[in-house]
Design a protein around this motif. Structure first.
Motif, PDB file in Angstrom:
ATOM      1  N   LEU A  31       0.826  -1.202   0.000  1.00  0.00           N
ATOM      2  CA  LEU A  31       0.000   0.000   0.000  1.00  0.00           C
ATOM      3  C   LEU A  31       0.862   1.254   0.000  1.00  0.00           C
ATOM      4  O   LEU A  31       0.555   2.228  -0.694  1.00  0.00           O
ATOM      5  CB  LEU A  31      -0.925  -0.004   1.216  1.00  0.00           C
ATOM      6  N   ARG A  32       1.938   1.237   0.769  1.00  0.00           N
ATOM      7  CA  ARG A  32       2.869   2.368   0.808  1.00  0.00           C
ATOM      8  C   ARG A  32       3.499   2.586  -0.559  1.00  0.00           C
ATOM      9  O   ARG A  32       3.555   3.717  -1.067  1.00  0.00           O
ATOM     10  CB  ARG A  32       3.953   2.097   1.858  1.00  0.00           C
ATOM     11  N   ARG A  33       3.984   1.522  -1.166  1.00  0.00           N
ATOM     12  CA  ARG A  33       4.634   1.622  -2.477  1.00  0.00           C
ATOM     13  C   ARG A  33       3.670   2.189  -3.512  1.00  0.00           C
ATOM     14  O   ARG A  33       4.037   3.050  -4.319  1.00  0.00           O
ATOM     15  CB  ARG A  33       5.136   0.238  -2.900  1.00  0.00           C
ATOM     16  N   HIS A  34       2.438   1.714  -3.469  1.00  0.00           N
ATOM     17  CA  HIS A  34       1.440   2.166  -4.433  1.00  0.00           C
ATOM     18  C   HIS A  34       1.131   3.651  -4.234  1.00  0.00           C
ATOM     19  O   HIS A  34       1.015   4.404  -5.221  1.00  0.00           O
ATOM     20  CB  HIS A  34       0.172   1.334  -4.268  1.00  0.00           C
ATOM     21  N   MET A  51     -18.462   8.959   1.082  1.00  0.00           N
ATOM     22  CA  MET A  51     -18.296   8.176   2.304  1.00  0.00           C
ATOM     23  C   MET A  51     -18.718   6.728   2.087  1.00  0.00           C
ATOM     24  O   MET A  51     -18.072   5.799   2.594  1.00  0.00           O
ATOM     25  CB  MET A  51     -19.113   8.811   3.434  1.00  0.00           C
ATOM     26  N   GLU A  52     -19.769   6.523   1.319  1.00  0.00           N
ATOM     27  CA  GLU A  52     -20.210   5.158   1.023  1.00  0.00           C
ATOM     28  C   GLU A  52     -19.154   4.407   0.229  1.00  0.00           C
ATOM     29  O   GLU A  52     -18.926   3.206   0.448  1.00  0.00           O
ATOM     30  CB  GLU A  52     -21.531   5.205   0.245  1.00  0.00           C
ATOM     31  N   GLN A  53     -18.496   5.094  -0.685  1.00  0.00           N
ATOM     32  CA  GLN A  53     -17.424   4.456  -1.444  1.00  0.00           C
ATOM     33  C   GLN A  53     -16.262   4.085  -0.535  1.00  0.00           C
ATOM     34  O   GLN A  53     -15.638   3.032  -0.712  1.00  0.00           O
ATOM     35  CB  GLN A  53     -16.943   5.379  -2.565  1.00  0.00           C
ATOM     36  N   TRP A  54     -15.946   4.938   0.420  1.00  0.00           N
ATOM     37  CA  TRP A  54     -14.868   4.629   1.366  1.00  0.00           C
ATOM     38  C   TRP A  54     -15.207   3.357   2.154  1.00  0.00           C
ATOM     39  O   TRP A  54     -14.327   2.525   2.398  1.00  0.00           O
ATOM     40  CB  TRP A  54     -14.672   5.791   2.324  1.00  0.00           C
ATOM     41  N   GLY A  79      -9.421  -0.481   8.343  1.00  0.00           N
ATOM     42  CA  GLY A  79      -9.853   0.852   8.742  1.00  0.00           C
ATOM     43  C   GLY A  79      -8.668   1.781   8.983  1.00  0.00           C
ATOM     44  O   GLY A  79      -8.689   2.952   8.585  1.00  0.00           O
ATOM     45  N   GLN A  80      -7.639   1.257   9.631  1.00  0.00           N
ATOM     46  CA  GLN A  80      -6.436   2.072   9.872  1.00  0.00           C
ATOM     47  C   GLN A  80      -5.748   2.457   8.563  1.00  0.00           C
ATOM     48  O   GLN A  80      -5.336   3.603   8.377  1.00  0.00           O
ATOM     49  CB  GLN A  80      -5.461   1.297  10.765  1.00  0.00           C
ATOM     50  N   ALA A  81      -5.633   1.486   7.659  1.00  0.00           N
ATOM     51  CA  ALA A  81      -4.931   1.730   6.402  1.00  0.00           C
ATOM     52  C   ALA A  81      -5.636   2.791   5.569  1.00  0.00           C
ATOM     53  O   ALA A  81      -4.998   3.712   5.031  1.00  0.00           O
ATOM     54  CB  ALA A  81      -4.809   0.429   5.606  1.00  0.00           C
ATOM     55  N   LEU A  82      -6.948   2.678   5.455  1.00  0.00           N
ATOM     56  CA  LEU A  82      -7.668   3.655   4.641  1.00  0.00           C
ATOM     57  C   LEU A  82      -7.758   5.006   5.342  1.00  0.00           C
ATOM     58  O   LEU A  82      -7.810   6.044   4.677  1.00  0.00           O
ATOM     59  CB  LEU A  82      -9.055   3.128   4.294  1.00  0.00           C
ATOM     60  N   GLN A 135      -4.580   6.720   4.336  1.00  0.00           N
ATOM     61  CA  GLN A 135      -4.620   7.198   2.954  1.00  0.00           C
ATOM     62  C   GLN A 135      -5.556   8.392   2.795  1.00  0.00           C
ATOM     63  O   GLN A 135      -5.237   9.346   2.075  1.00  0.00           O
ATOM     64  CB  GLN A 135      -5.035   6.063   2.019  1.00  0.00           C
ATOM     65  N   ARG A 136      -6.692   8.357   3.466  1.00  0.00           N
ATOM     66  CA  ARG A 136      -7.623   9.482   3.384  1.00  0.00           C
ATOM     67  C   ARG A 136      -7.004  10.738   3.978  1.00  0.00           C
ATOM     68  O   ARG A 136      -7.131  11.835   3.419  1.00  0.00           O
ATOM     69  CB  ARG A 136      -8.936   9.151   4.098  1.00  0.00           C
ATOM     70  N   ALA A 137      -6.354  10.600   5.130  1.00  0.00           N
ATOM     71  CA  ALA A 137      -5.745  11.762   5.773  1.00  0.00           C
ATOM     72  C   ALA A 137      -4.677  12.392   4.884  1.00  0.00           C
ATOM     73  O   ALA A 137      -4.610  13.619   4.730  1.00  0.00           O
ATOM     74  CB  ALA A 137      -5.141  11.359   7.120  1.00  0.00           C
ATOM     75  N   LEU A 138      -3.845  11.550   4.273  1.00  0.00           N
ATOM     76  CA  LEU A 138      -2.811  12.059   3.378  1.00  0.00           C
ATOM     77  C   LEU A 138      -3.423  12.726   2.157  1.00  0.00           C
ATOM     78  O   LEU A 138      -2.983  13.799   1.721  1.00  0.00           O
ATOM     79  CB  LEU A 138      -1.887  10.922   2.947  1.00  0.00           C
ATOM     80  N   THR A 139      -4.450  12.106   1.604  1.00  0.00           N
ATOM     81  CA  THR A 139      -5.100  12.647   0.413  1.00  0.00           C
ATOM     82  C   THR A 139      -5.755  13.991   0.707  1.00  0.00           C
ATOM     83  O   THR A 139      -5.651  14.934  -0.088  1.00  0.00           O
ATOM     84  CB  THR A 139      -6.148  11.653  -0.120  1.00  0.00           C
ATOM     85  N   VAL A 140      -6.417  14.103   1.852  1.00  0.00           N
ATOM     86  CA  VAL A 140      -7.072  15.359   2.222  1.00  0.00           C
ATOM     87  C   VAL A 140      -6.034  16.468   2.415  1.00  0.00           C
ATOM     88  O   VAL A 140      -6.235  17.599   1.961  1.00  0.00           O
ATOM     89  CB  VAL A 140      -7.924  15.169   3.484  1.00  0.00           C
ATOM     90  N   CYS A 141      -4.937  16.146   3.074  1.00  0.00           N
ATOM     91  CA  CYS A 141      -3.874  17.152   3.261  1.00  0.00           C
ATOM     92  C   CYS A 141      -3.351  17.650   1.918  1.00  0.00           C
ATOM     93  O   CYS A 141      -3.162  18.858   1.715  1.00  0.00           O
ATOM     94  CB  CYS A 141      -2.729  16.569   4.078  1.00  0.00           C
ATOM     95  N   ASN A 142      -3.126  16.723   1.003  1.00  0.00           N
ATOM     96  CA  ASN A 142      -2.633  17.113  -0.319  1.00  0.00           C
ATOM     97  C   ASN A 142      -3.668  17.945  -1.070  1.00  0.00           C
ATOM     98  O   ASN A 142      -3.332  18.944  -1.719  1.00  0.00           O
ATOM     99  CB  ASN A 142      -2.288  15.859  -1.127  1.00  0.00           C
ATOM    100  N   LEU A 143      -4.924  17.525  -0.987  1.00  0.00           N
ATOM    101  CA  LEU A 143      -5.979  18.249  -1.682  1.00  0.00           C
ATOM    102  C   LEU A 143      -6.129  19.668  -1.145  1.00  0.00           C
ATOM    103  O   LEU A 143      -6.332  20.616  -1.920  1.00  0.00           O
ATOM    104  CB  LEU A 143      -7.295  17.484  -1.538  1.00  0.00           C
ATOM    105  N   GLU A 144      -6.014  19.822   0.154  1.00  0.00           N
ATOM    106  CA  GLU A 144      -6.113  21.166   0.739  1.00  0.00           C
ATOM    107  C   GLU A 144      -5.013  22.076   0.202  1.00  0.00           C
ATOM    108  O   GLU A 144      -5.243  23.262  -0.057  1.00  0.00           O
ATOM    109  CB  GLU A 144      -6.040  21.072   2.261  1.00  0.00           C
TER     110      GLU A 144
END
Length: 214
Positions: free
Chosen positions: A90-93, A131-134, A168-171, A174-183
Motif C-alpha cells: 500500500l505504501r509503495r502504491h 463516504m459510502e465508497q470509502w 480501517g487504519q490503512a484507509l 490514505q484518506r488523511a494524506l489525500t485530504v492534506c494534499n488536496l487542501e
C-alpha cells in the motif's frame, strides 16, 4: 454471436461514458444541485429513461469515472510482490501515485480535478456518496487482508476483527494524506512544489501504520 455480444457491450460502455461525461460537464458548469437529470438527457441526446437505465441515481453520474478505484486497495494487496507485507504494498502504491501526480492521492493541480473536488465538497449528497465508497473500499480491503495476514490464535470473532481494524487504519491513513494534499492544491500550491513534503508525510504515516500490521 460472441463478436456480436462484444460489440453490444462495447456500445453500452461508450454510451455510459458519454452520458457520465456530459453530466459532469454540466454539473461543473452550472452546479450539481441546479442540473436535473432531464437536462443531462437532453444534452447527451438520450431519453431520461436511458439515463436512469445506466445510472440509477444522479450521484452515480458523478462517480462513474471513479468506479474502478473502489477496489483499488484490495487489488494492491492481492497483487503485491512475493513476500511483501500488505502495508509495504500500500505504501509503495501510494508513493508511486504521488510521483505520478495521481489525482487519487490528492496531489494534482489541473483545473478540472480541482473543480470536480470543489463540486463534491459543496454537494451534501455527493459527500455522502463518497463516504459510502470509502466504506466499500474498507470492506474490500478487509477481505484481502483476511486472505493475506497470518492466522491468529483465538476464537473466530477475534480472528475476524483483526483484518477489519487494520483495513480501517490503512484507509484512514490514505484518506488523511489525500485530504492534506488536496487542501494544498485547493489553496493554490503546485503539485511539483508539494511533492517532497507530501512524500515525507506519506513515509511517516505509513511507518506508523506498519507498526499495527503483523
Amino acid at each position: 454471436m460472441a463478436d456480436e455480444l462484444g460489440l453490444r457491450e462495447r456500445k453500452k460502455l461508450r454510451t455510459g461514458e458519454h452520458i457520465s461525461e456530459t453530466a459532469i460537464a454540466l454539473f461543473l458548469r452550472d452546479g450539481f444541485d441546479r442540473v436535473a437529470v432531464a437536462d443531462v438527457a437532453a444534452a447527451a441526446e438520450v431519453s431520461k429513461k436511458t439515463v436512469f437505465n445506466y445510472f440509477p441515481t444522479k450521484e452515480d453520474l458523478v462517480f462513474h469515472p471513479l468506479r474502478d478505484h473502489v477496489d483499488e486497495p484490495a487489488r494492491v494487496v492481492r497483487s503485491r510482490q512475493p513476500g511483501e507485507p500488505p502495508v509495504a504494498a500500500l505504501r509503495r502504491h501510494f508513493l508511486a501515485g504521488l510521483a505520478a501526480a495521481d489525482p487519487n492521492t490528492g496531489l494534482a493541480d489541473y483545473p478540472e480535478f480541482l473543480a470536480f473536488q470543489r463540486m463534491v465538497m459543496e454537494a451534501p449528497s455527493l459527500k455522502l456518496r463518497l463516504m459510502e465508497q470509502w466504506i466499500r473500499s474498507e470492506d474490500g480491503l478487509a477481505e484481502a487482508l483476511a486472505e493475506a495476514l497470518p492466522a491468529e490464535e483465538g476464537d473466530a470473532p477475534s480472528r475476524a476483527v483483526v483484518p477489519r481494524v487494520l483495513a480501517g487504519q490503512a484507509l484512514a491513513v490514505q484518506r488523511a494524506l489525500t485530504v492534506c494534499n488536496l487542501e494544498r492544491m485547493l489553496a493554490g500550491e503546485r503539485a511539483r512544489d508539494a511533492l517532497a513534503q507530501a512524500t515525507a508525510e506519506a513515509e511517516l504515516a505509513f511507518g506508523l501504520l506498519a507498526k499495527s500490521f503483523p
